[in-house]
Design a protein around this motif. Structure first.
Motif, short mmCIF file in Angstrom:
data_model
loop_
_atom_site.label_atom_id
_atom_site.label_comp_id
_atom_site.label_asym_id
_atom_site.label_seq_id
_atom_site.Cartn_x
_atom_site.Cartn_y
_atom_site.Cartn_z
N SER A 19 0.84 -1.21 0.00
CA SER A 19 0.00 0.00 0.00
C SER A 19 0.87 1.25 0.00
N PHE A 21 0.44 3.46 2.39
CA PHE A 21 0.37 3.92 3.78
C PHE A 21 1.73 3.81 4.45
N LEU A 24 0.23 2.35 10.50
CA LEU A 24 -1.00 1.62 10.83
C LEU A 24 -1.13 1.54 12.33
N LEU A 85 -7.11 2.16 10.12
CA LEU A 85 -7.08 1.84 8.71
C LEU A 85 -7.97 0.63 8.45
N GLU A 144 -7.77 5.55 5.53
CA GLU A 144 -6.53 5.60 6.29
C GLU A 144 -6.82 6.17 7.67
N GLN A 147 -8.19 9.85 8.29
CA GLN A 147 -8.90 10.36 7.12
C GLN A 147 -10.32 10.74 7.53
#
Length: 155
Positions: A19, A21, A24, A85, A144, A147
């Protein structure tokens, strides 16, 4: 639930590797897992020692708290951020009515959606009282941590 197995953690690491990202944060019951890529910025107040993504940090933690709503950048109101996430859903299951829609009044404890992480459904609460002004996160899409999910005009 007995916690995460090494296979679960390896699966999570593979998902992060594939990903965009950098970080996490996952809370499931008493287990808290924080993963961060090397070189990624540190969280503002980490609850556990820093560790690269190859060495996940798992520590006992209390039950997750509702995400605190952050002020919206422009149009007033507050953004309700994703507490973790995962895949965000507007309704408990396909075909069911959505948890909230624009114009609904919510309280701090109103469930606004669910985030699925590794087949576990996590309720997301508004964290602020007011009127829903916008549903930002699309249904069934990956969100995410942090977000914006919805926007609420405080009461």
């Amino acid at each position: 639930m007995s916690g995460l197995t090494r296979d679960d953690i390896n699966h999570i690491l593979n998902l992060i590797d594939g990903s965009d990202f950098n970080e996490l944060k996952l809370e499931m019951g008493d287990v808290k897992l924080e993963l961060r890529r090397r070189g990624a910025g540190a969280a503002s107040a980490p609850a556990a020692p820093e560790a690269p993504a190859a060495n996940p940090v798992a520590a006992a933690a209390s039950a997750p708290q509702p995400a605190a709503a952050a002020p919206a950048p422009a149009g007033g109101g507050s953004d309700v951020p994703a507490p973790l996430l995962g895949t965000f859903y507007h309704a408990p299951k396909p075909g069911d009515p959505v948890f909230v829609q624009v114009g609904d009044t919510v309280t701090e404890d109103t469930v606004i959606g669910i985030i699925e992480v590794m087949k576990l459904m996590n309720q997301v609460k508004a964290g602020v009282a007011g009127t829903v002004t916008e549903i930002v996160a699309p249904n069934g899409e990956l969100v995410e941590h942090g977000q914006t999910l919805i926007r609420v005009q405080p009461a």
